[in-house]
Motif scaffolding. Sequence first.
Motif, mmCIF file in Angstrom:
data_model
loop_
_atom_site.group_PDB
_atom_site.id
_atom_site.type_symbol
_atom_site.label_atom_id
_atom_site.label_comp_id
_atom_site.label_asym_id
_atom_site.label_seq_id
_atom_site.Cartn_x
_atom_site.Cartn_y
_atom_site.Cartn_z
ATOM 1 N N LEU A 81 23.298 -9.161 3.992
ATOM 2 C CA LEU A 81 22.193 -8.567 3.245
ATOM 3 C C LEU A 81 21.009 -9.517 3.179
ATOM 4 O O LEU A 81 19.874 -9.092 3.031
ATOM 5 N N ARG A 82 21.276 -10.828 3.329
ATOM 6 C CA ARG A 82 20.155 -11.772 3.374
ATOM 7 C C ARG A 82 19.285 -11.486 4.589
ATOM 8 O O ARG A 82 18.110 -11.802 4.601
ATOM 9 N N ASP A 83 19.862 -10.912 5.629
ATOM 10 C CA ASP A 83 19.108 -10.617 6.842
ATOM 11 C C ASP A 83 18.377 -9.284 6.781
ATOM 12 O O ASP A 83 17.373 -9.102 7.451
ATOM 13 N N THR A 87 12.844 -9.915 0.370
ATOM 14 C CA THR A 87 12.865 -10.913 -0.693
ATOM 15 C C THR A 87 12.505 -10.242 -2.002
ATOM 16 O O THR A 87 11.647 -9.368 -2.050
ATOM 17 N N VAL A 88 13.162 -10.661 -3.068
ATOM 18 C CA VAL A 88 12.930 -10.083 -4.383
ATOM 19 C C VAL A 88 12.320 -11.153 -5.279
ATOM 20 O O VAL A 88 12.840 -12.261 -5.376
ATOM 21 N N GLY A 89 11.219 -10.826 -5.921
ATOM 22 C CA GLY A 89 10.619 -11.748 -6.880
ATOM 23 C C GLY A 89 11.417 -11.742 -8.170
ATOM 24 O O GLY A 89 11.779 -10.685 -8.676
#
Length: 121
Positions: A81-83, A87-89
């Motif tokens: 899921l990192r791929d 990106t989440v603030g």
Amino acid sequence: MKEAIQSIVRRAELVGSTDDELIASLKTELNERLDQWLAEAQKTAGGRVLGYDDERDGVTVGLLHRPGLDPWDDFTCLNSLRDVEPTVGLIFHDGGLDTDPGFVAAVGEDTEEGDDEEEAP
């Protein structure tokens, strides 16, 4: 697989794609991928078996390929899921720690060379 393709196409239509040419292109790509998969699955020489990943059994060949420095192909698949997730603030909430009179933050100060350093309380 045919049901999965229909489901993906329906989902594309539901999220707002009204372009018939785009939907036809999606169906074509999905069917081409299915044809590639079936062609790989039919290669059974030497007892070859198609699997999710390569196995050390000498017969199972993985269909999906992990991304790497080599050129990607139609079966290169991100597996984290990192791929695949954006990106989440983050919003940090200190739970009121900064209003607690007993709370002391550990803060370091930059000092010039030769200045005496003070320790934080």
